[in-house]
Design a protein around this motif. Structure first.
Motif, mmCIF file in Angstrom:
data_model
loop_
_atom_site.group_PDB
_atom_site.id
_atom_site.type_symbol
_atom_site.label_atom_id
_atom_site.label_comp_id
_atom_site.label_asym_id
_atom_site.label_seq_id
_atom_site.Cartn_x
_atom_site.Cartn_y
_atom_site.Cartn_z
ATOM 1 N N ARG A 13 55.065 35.481 18.860
ATOM 2 C CA ARG A 13 54.811 34.319 19.717
ATOM 3 C C ARG A 13 54.629 34.738 21.171
ATOM 4 O O ARG A 13 53.863 34.130 21.892
ATOM 5 N N ASP A 14 55.357 35.741 21.602
ATOM 6 C CA ASP A 14 55.222 36.195 22.995
ATOM 7 C C ASP A 14 54.214 37.318 23.132
ATOM 8 O O ASP A 14 54.104 37.915 24.204
ATOM 9 N N GLY A 15 53.518 37.677 22.059
ATOM 10 C CA GLY A 15 52.509 38.721 22.149
ATOM 11 C C GLY A 15 53.086 40.123 22.322
ATOM 12 O O GLY A 15 52.384 41.015 22.766
ATOM 13 N N ARG A 16 54.370 40.306 21.998
ATOM 14 C CA ARG A 16 54.970 41.647 22.152
ATOM 15 C C ARG A 16 54.784 42.409 20.853
ATOM 16 O O ARG A 16 55.704 42.569 20.061
ATOM 17 N N MET A 17 53.584 42.962 20.663
ATOM 18 C CA MET A 17 53.249 43.535 19.370
ATOM 19 C C MET A 17 53.847 44.920 19.140
ATOM 20 O O MET A 17 54.090 45.313 18.012
ATOM 21 N N LYS A 18 54.044 45.646 20.224
ATOM 22 C CA LYS A 18 54.668 46.975 20.016
ATOM 23 C C LYS A 18 56.067 46.806 19.471
ATOM 24 O O LYS A 18 56.489 47.505 18.550
ATOM 25 N N GLU A 19 56.763 45.818 20.042
ATOM 26 C CA GLU A 19 58.102 45.506 19.558
ATOM 27 C C GLU A 19 58.053 45.001 18.117
ATOM 28 O O GLU A 19 58.903 45.354 17.292
#
Length: 349
Positions: A13-19
């Motif tokens: 949802r927050d676009g933190r794809m690496k995480e």
RNA sequence: UGGGAUAACUC
């Protein structure tokens, strides 16, 4: 797996794809098997970031792991390809769903129609709607996607044609379709027509939602009538619909466009009193209002205020402030804001 | 409990 999935979803949802990828690897490292929800989340996230090579990677990994897709997964595929301007891949995803024995529902067809209509592929969009009827799915929302796209393209004759086709197929207009019509009138600077659709809905007993009222409000603000928009917000509340952040944003923006910054501040306060947290968009609107009024100090005060309230400035925030400084020939401050923007690695919306 | 579509902010 469910715990990992909910962590995955909040990253996505927050676009933190690496995480998100780290969590996904941890899931596998713990000896668990990702399920279809895990894969759906990853595809959605990479789609938002427009990493379509990653999308196909995830898809093939899922197939390698013999994880069966479901309809929601396929719908996410359709819509990520659709918003990426890749309607033929969206079509393939739909065929894939069929091949898996999944029966596409109205939501899946809406995604497909939207994929075509976004690209101006009107024939294929209408063909998708016919396919939907053949599947026995009767729903106005896929038609609304096409109507909205025709409206944006200025093809208003086609809007009428689609409505007639829809009617002849026995599909009743519902809230979403009416909302799209209201928005078309709003963009055409015809607030009275927008309001007439609202009244028609009320007379027909069609449920009005927040988008209905907000769209009519916007029609009035575009016509420089923010007070009428404000009375519509009152009407909305009286009908039991609580205005959300977008409704407030529209009204605040309307007052800002008229230079009525005091009224804009008043609405902002009423928003906070209603326990509705101002979003970054609301701050951007206020900052832009003050910038247009050449009230730089107030704009700067809000820039500070949004950060104090825990929000992060985004690209629009910085663009707004930079152009404010440029317009007032404050080159140094513009440059300082530019470097702040780079430090802030702000997320594209 | 994960999916689509219709409304708002700079360019």
């Amino acid at each position: 797996v469910m715990d990992y999935n909910s962590a995955l979803l909040s990253c996505v949802r927050d676009g933190r794809m690496k995480e998100a990828m780290t969590i996904f690897k941890r899931l596998q490292g713990a000896g668990l098997r990702p399920d279809v929800v895990s894969y759906t989340a990853l595809i959605q996230g990479f789609g938002k970031r427009k990493c379509y090579n990653k999308v196909t990677d995830v898809f093939s990994e899922m197939q390698r792991n013999r994880c069966p897709p479901d309809l929601k997964f396929c719908t996410v595929l359709i819509s990520t390809f659709g918003s990426g301007g890749l309607p033929s891949l969206a079509e393939s995803a739909m065929q894939y769903a069929h091949a898996q024995g999944l029966q596409p529902d109205a939501i899946a067809y809406t995604a497909l129609v939207h994929a075509y209509a976004q690209e101006g592929l009107w024939e294929e969009a209408e063909k998708a709607l016919r396919g939907m009827l053949d599947d026995g799915v009767l729903d106005d929302r896929p038609y609304a996607a096409l109507v909205a796209a025709y409206g944006k393209a200025g093809l208003l004759e086609n809007v009428d044609k689609v409505l007639k086709v829809m009617e002849s197929c026995g599909v009743q207009a519902g809230t979403v379709l009416f909302n799209a019509l209201i928005n078309i009138h709003s963009k055409a600077e015809a607030p009275e027509k927008a309001r007439a659709v609202l009244q028609l809905m009320q007379a027909d007993g069609c449920e009005c939602d927040e988008i209905t009222y907000t769209s009519v409000m916007e029609a009035f603000t575009r016509n420089s009538q923010p007070s009428l928009a404000e009375s519509l917000m009152e009407e909305m509340k009286q009908n039991g619909i609580q205005p959300g952040a977008v409704s407030y944003a529209v009204l605040i923006s309307g007052y800002c466009q008229c230079g009525r910054l005091g009224d804009a501040e008043r609405i902002l306060r009423s928003m906070q009193n209603a326990q509705c947290k101002p979003t970054i968009e609301v701050y951007n609107i206020m900052i832009n209002g003050y910038a247009s009024a050449k009230m730089r100090n107030q704009a700067e005060r809000l820039f500070q205020g949004l950060q104090d309230s825990g929000l992060r400035p985004n690209t629009v925030t910085f663009n707004t402030l930079i152009s404010m400084y440029i317009r007032s020939r404050r080159r140094n401050q513009a440059e300082e804001m530019y470097s702040r923007m780079q430090q802030a690695d702000c997320k594209p919306d």
